[in-house]
Design a protein around this motif. Structure first.
Motif, PDB file in Angstrom:
ATOM      1  N   LEU A  30       0.834  -1.194   0.000  1.00 51.01           N
ATOM      2  CA  LEU A  30       0.000   0.000   0.000  1.00 51.01           C
ATOM      3  C   LEU A  30       0.870   1.245   0.000  1.00 51.01           C
ATOM      4  CD1 LEU A  30      -2.655  -1.009   2.701  1.00 51.01           C
ATOM      5  CD2 LEU A  30      -2.773  -1.363   0.229  1.00 51.01           C
ATOM      6  N   THR A  31       0.341   2.305  -0.564  1.00 48.58           N
ATOM      7  CA  THR A  31       1.003   3.604  -0.492  1.00 48.58           C
ATOM      8  C   THR A  31       0.090   4.554   0.266  1.00 48.58           C
ATOM      9  OG1 THR A  31       0.051   4.298  -2.619  1.00 48.58           O
ATOM     10  CG2 THR A  31       2.213   3.238  -2.669  1.00 48.58           C
ATOM     11  N   VAL A  67       6.986   3.332   5.416  1.00 43.29           N
ATOM     12  CA  VAL A  67       7.262   4.765   5.351  1.00 43.29           C
ATOM     13  C   VAL A  67       8.443   5.070   6.264  1.00 43.29           C
ATOM     14  CG1 VAL A  67       6.374   7.081   5.769  1.00 43.29           C
ATOM     15  CG2 VAL A  67       4.847   5.320   4.879  1.00 43.29           C
ATOM     16  N   ASN A  68       9.462   5.679   5.698  1.00 39.59           N
ATOM     17  CA  ASN A  68      10.660   6.050   6.473  1.00 39.59           C
ATOM     18  C   ASN A  68      11.249   4.871   7.242  1.00 39.59           C
ATOM     19  OD1 ASN A  68      10.392   8.753   5.630  1.00 39.59           O
ATOM     20  ND2 ASN A  68       8.988   9.203   7.318  1.00 39.59           N
ATOM     21  N   THR A  72       4.094  -0.961   8.468  1.00 37.50           N
ATOM     22  CA  THR A  72       2.804  -1.163   9.138  1.00 37.50           C
ATOM     23  C   THR A  72       2.064  -2.283   8.430  1.00 37.50           C
ATOM     24  OG1 THR A  72       2.663   1.193   9.717  1.00 37.50           O
ATOM     25  CG2 THR A  72       0.632  -0.082   9.836  1.00 37.50           C
ATOM     26  N   ASP A  73       1.520  -3.218   9.212  1.00 35.57           N
ATOM     27  CA  ASP A  73       0.772  -4.343   8.654  1.00 35.57           C
ATOM     28  C   ASP A  73      -0.725  -4.047   8.640  1.00 35.57           C
ATOM     29  OD1 ASP A  73       3.099  -5.845   8.333  1.00 35.57           O
ATOM     30  OD2 ASP A  73       2.951  -6.703  10.346  1.00 35.57           O
ATOM     31  N   ASP A  88      -5.600  -1.678  10.241  1.00 38.99           N
ATOM     32  CA  ASP A  88      -4.174  -1.777  10.523  1.00 38.99           C
ATOM     33  C   ASP A  88      -3.937  -2.571  11.807  1.00 38.99           C
ATOM     34  OD1 ASP A  88      -4.555  -0.068  12.708  1.00 38.99           O
ATOM     35  OD2 ASP A  88      -3.901   1.704  11.631  1.00 38.99           O
ATOM     36  N   GLU A  89      -2.681  -2.710  12.176  1.00 36.42           N
ATOM     37  CA  GLU A  89      -2.315  -3.539  13.326  1.00 36.42           C
ATOM     38  C   GLU A  89      -2.766  -2.946  14.650  1.00 36.42           C
ATOM     39  OE1 GLU A  89       2.306  -2.383  13.805  1.00 36.42           O
ATOM     40  OE2 GLU A  89       1.701  -3.104  11.825  1.00 36.42           O
TER      41      GLU A  89
END
Length: 218
Positions: A30-31, A67-68, A72-73, A88-89
């Protein structure tokens, strides 16, 4: 000769296993732009669903975002199409459609669980009386917005259940300051943080029950 053949065969099997592991670990990517997530392969963009949590999620990771250097899952929500719903997680729900249920009245709650922390197994009471539910809904939508207490002693999670959205909870928080109890949530329609004096509505449910800490909630 036979040993060489066995070595080559073992090498081929090892390479196949490594290749399978690579493909297995390669989930969706994902973005993110602003507060929106995009699955370019599916051609869908997800936005945050405020105040909601999933009841049950997949054990396996559905997608990831990096990101950076931080990954994130994201998981599917049981009973819902992942092309429309993921989380998200941390339990934050995302939806690829137009979410119009930002008001608890639109959620049409039929019951509410009172929980001591973010773990649903720690629910201490369930309110299913239609009259009591209506009373709570009227309080949070029509009650006077007061200042958040300067000091707090206990916290509880309120998780509303609905037949309209059986896979999700609409979440608020009970904030206690001694004998004072407040309902706290984010009103996305008006872009404000709401804190309403709950009076003694919840006394019978929380007076002798252990509570969670503020860190247990988002």
């Amino acid at each position: 000769m036979k040993n060489n053949r066995n070595i080559r065969l073992a090498s081929v099997l090892l390479a196949l296993l490594m290749l399978m592991a690579v493909f297995t670990s390669c989930g969706k990517r994902l973005t993110i732009k602003g507060a929106k997530l995009t699955d370019r392969k599916l051609g869908v963009t997800y936005t945050i669903v405020p105040n909601c949590e999933p009841k049950s999620v997949s054990k396996e990771v559905y997608a990831t975002m990096k990101v950076n250097g931080v990954t994130t899952d994201y998981y599917t929500i049981e009973g819902l199409d992942p092309a429309k719903w993921i989380c998200d997680e941390y339990g934050q729900v995302y939806y690829s459609g137009e979410w119009t249920c930002t008001d608890i009245r639109d959620f049409k709650p039929k019951s509410v669980l009172i929980c001591t922390n973010s773990d649903i197994s720690m629910s201490i009471a369930e309110i299913s009386s239609a009259a009591e539910i209506d009373r709570i809904v009227k309080l949070v939508t029509e009650g006077e917005n007061v200042s958040y207490p300067n000091t707090t002693t206990n916290f509880y999670a309120l998780r509303f259940e609905s037949s309209e959205f059986p896979e999700l909870y609409f979440c608020m928080k009970l904030v206690c300051n001694g004998d004072e109890v407040y309902i706290n949530y984010r009103d996305l329609n008006n872009g404000i943080n709401v804190c309403v004096d709950a009076g003694h509505i919840f006394d019978v449910y929380i007076s002798s029950s252990p509570a969670g800490s503020e860190d247990d909630e988002d």
